[in-house]
Design an enzyme around this catalytic site. Sequence first.
Site, mmCIF file in Angstrom:
data_model
loop_
_atom_site.group_PDB
_atom_site.id
_atom_site.type_symbol
_atom_site.label_atom_id
_atom_site.label_comp_id
_atom_site.label_asym_id
_atom_site.label_seq_id
_atom_site.Cartn_x
_atom_site.Cartn_y
_atom_site.Cartn_z
ATOM 1 C CD GLN A 130 -3.079 -1.158 2.254
ATOM 2 O OE1 GLN A 130 -2.797 -1.937 3.241
ATOM 3 N NE2 GLN A 130 -4.028 -0.575 2.074
ATOM 4 C CG HIS B 13 -0.875 -5.996 5.191
ATOM 5 N ND1 HIS B 13 -1.174 -5.480 6.397
ATOM 6 C CD2 HIS B 13 -2.070 -5.636 4.544
ATOM 7 C CE1 HIS B 13 -2.169 -4.800 6.641
ATOM 8 N NE2 HIS B 13 -2.702 -4.983 5.241
ATOM 9 C CE1 TYR C 203 -9.605 -1.851 9.650
ATOM 10 C CE2 TYR C 203 -9.752 0.391 9.506
ATOM 11 C CZ TYR C 203 -9.038 -0.571 9.453
ATOM 12 O OH TYR C 203 -7.528 -0.550 9.073
ATOM 13 C CG ASN D 243 -6.319 -5.504 11.726
ATOM 14 O OD1 ASN D 243 -5.603 -5.357 12.665
ATOM 15 N ND2 ASN D 243 -5.975 -5.929 10.409
ATOM 16 C CG ASP E 127 2.706 0.191 -10.989
ATOM 17 O OD1 ASP E 127 2.737 -0.837 -10.471
ATOM 18 O OD2 ASP E 127 2.991 0.343 -12.250
ATOM 19 C CG HIS F 46 0.779 -4.429 -13.780
ATOM 20 N ND1 HIS F 46 2.429 -4.566 -13.068
ATOM 21 C CD2 HIS F 46 0.910 -2.873 -13.217
ATOM 22 C CE1 HIS F 46 2.640 -3.653 -12.347
ATOM 23 N NE2 HIS F 46 2.134 -2.789 -12.515
ATOM 24 C CG ASN G 202 -3.275 -7.327 8.235
ATOM 25 O OD1 ASN G 202 -3.674 -6.930 8.992
ATOM 26 N ND2 ASN G 202 -4.083 -6.994 7.051
ATOM 27 C CD GLU G 203 -7.882 -7.191 7.733
ATOM 28 O OE1 GLU G 203 -8.034 -7.234 6.630
ATOM 29 O OE2 GLU G 203 -7.929 -6.084 8.587
ATOM 30 C CD GLU H 297 -4.942 -2.962 9.546
ATOM 31 O OE1 GLU H 297 -6.143 -2.660 8.933
ATOM 32 O OE2 GLU H 297 -4.166 -3.504 9.270
ATOM 33 N NE ARG I 272 -0.010 -4.719 11.736
ATOM 34 C CZ ARG I 272 -1.098 -4.960 11.079
ATOM 35 N NH1 ARG I 272 -2.245 -4.365 11.431
ATOM 36 N NH2 ARG I 272 -1.149 -5.948 10.233
HETATM 37 C C1 PNW Z 1 -7.853 -3.580 6.600
HETATM 38 N N1 PNW Z 1 -14.175 -4.754 6.997
HETATM 39 O O1 PNW Z 1 -8.762 -4.542 5.784
HETATM 40 C C2 PNW Z 1 -6.611 -4.006 6.029
HETATM 41 O O2 PNW Z 1 -5.769 -4.701 6.818
HETATM 42 C C3 PNW Z 1 -5.957 -2.558 5.453
HETATM 43 O O3 PNW Z 1 -4.776 -3.205 4.520
HETATM 44 C C4 PNW Z 1 -6.856 -1.617 4.924
HETATM 45 O O4 PNW Z 1 -6.235 -0.735 4.245
HETATM 46 C C5 PNW Z 1 -7.740 -1.216 5.943
HETATM 47 O O5 PNW Z 1 -8.346 -2.373 6.678
HETATM 48 C C6 PNW Z 1 -8.965 -0.203 5.522
HETATM 49 O O6 PNW Z 1 -9.693 -0.992 4.396
HETATM 50 C C7 PNW Z 1 -10.086 -4.591 6.183
HETATM 51 O O7 PNW Z 1 -15.026 -5.609 6.257
HETATM 52 C C8 PNW Z 1 -10.987 -5.405 5.432
HETATM 53 O O8 PNW Z 1 -14.731 -4.462 7.876
HETATM 54 C C9 PNW Z 1 -12.185 -5.692 5.597
HETATM 55 C C10 PNW Z 1 -12.962 -4.756 6.735
HETATM 56 C C11 PNW Z 1 -12.169 -3.822 7.561
HETATM 57 C C12 PNW Z 1 -10.676 -4.000 7.246
#
Ligand code: PNW
Length: 519
Positions: free
Chosen positions: A60, A163, A349, A347, A93, A80, A207-208, A418, A118
């Site tokens: 990223q 990741h 959100y 993580n 890129d 690509h 990661n995830e 996260e 991190r």
């Molecule tokens: C994370 N959801 O992905 C990733 O670890 C990061 O690379 C990404 O940029 C960041 O969150 C923001 O998107 C996620 O469904 C994937 O709630 C899915 C979810 C949340 C975060």
Amino acid sequence: MSLRISESLDVIGPYRNNFSVGRKMCLLAVVGVLAVVCERVASQRFPPGFQFGAATSAYQIEGGWNVSDKGESIWDRMVHSRPDLIYDHSNADVACDSYHLWEEDLRLVQEMGLDFYRFSISWPRLLPNGFSNKVSEDGRRYYSAVIDGLRARGVAPVLTLYHWDLPQRLQDLGGWTNPLIVEWFADYARVAFSLFADRVHTWITINEPGSVCDVAYRGFLAPGLRDHEVGALLCTKHVLLAHARAYRVYQEEFKPKYHGEVSIAYQECWFEPKTDQDLEITLLTREYLFGRYSHPIFSAAGGWPPALERYMADKSKKEGYPRSRLPAFTPDEIQLLKGSFDFYGLNHYTSRVVRGAAPGEPLAFISQGVEEVRAALETRPRWGTATSSWLKVNPEGLRHLLKLIKQQYGDVKILITENGYSDTGDQLEDRDRVNYYKDYLEQVLLAITEDAVRVVGYTAWSLLDNFEWAAGYTSRFGLYSVDFSSPRRPRAARASARYYAGVLRARGPHADTTRNTTA
Ligand code: PNW
């Protein structure tokens, strides 16, 4: 005492004599409440030792996708060959060009006063052909310089091994569906530990795993394959075993000398049932999306979550498969996985409301629901919104989830790896992001102080704007903005960067804004 308080009421000046005794009592009460509130705000500090950081990932931010001997990753290949899969047809890129501008990033990290940073290693940058027979000298030098730079600035590196940027060569051999990847990953982990474990004490293997298997095998992330029925579940088994083998490599070969910690980072939402009738489907959905990855590692019994294992066995049978699509573990594999953690990486959100789907109801993955268990996912109108359509703001959800993890797996140490908020990136005065961080941090603090959940640290996603996977550059998560239209990729502090610097000074969600920083 009360006299002194009533004397202080002199500030009401000319109105004083008009106040009845009752009114005075009332004011006294208000002042008392205010004093208590002020004291509570002041005492809203995270416990001593609590660590604050920010995160990024290699693909990223780095750019430099083909510099030196770097190998091609599945993301390089996908952006690509299938730019149409990225919302704005962009790629990484160059991204933030952190491969060249890493010292800039470290300046931001230092400016905010982070306890840790991190970031992740690109597997094909370190091992250009995916295998451990050849280590890239430039790759080694790059990550070594970032690690040393952080430590010189008093910031602890937290390093993620995977990741999402798998070497394309390994994908061509089946990627995460090939059982041999378990050892290939362990070999890669051993190289990384040998090179960096003397200076890195906190490691995240994967990661995830849910994004790696479920999201990627529905075509939303690289390699963009569509096989959630079988591919995603083979991937689940091998990603978990790969984590566990890497964990054991560290434990046996490196821990005695360096005493570091290794774990995995899960993406988990808070899921609540829509009505009492939806409790069972909510539990099954949680097990399918989250427990499938955490139960084998964190539960006392080990193995797949029992209810999910039964559900998948029955369903596979009805579908005519000779065995469950959820691949079985051997007793040795169950033992290998069980307890392969030093903390719970989370993580988080967003939240969802779960209900049983109506017959024939379409369930596009995540946005509408989960087909495998026939669950529909909804959001509540009062929850806030972000640029990412999936991100609905419900701070209390994080506290509920932290309590649930403790309830399921006991008094495990939890590191929030996260948490963050997306906007369009147009404004440096990102008030919505500041509110998101403040509200979520308050809930973390409540989970610690009121529910005795052992949360040991918090990571903001992200240090800076970057390539947001399938959303390209249309969704920005940065505490710092990046101007992607300029070849120099200038970074600029948002209000949220100043807020977070204040959080680090105050050690609480009510940031110390008394001092101006350069951030
Ligand atoms: C994370 N959801 O992905 C990733 O670890 C990061 O690379 C990404 O940029 C960041 O969150 C923001 O998107 C996620 O469904 C994937 O709630 C899915 C979810 C949340 C975060």
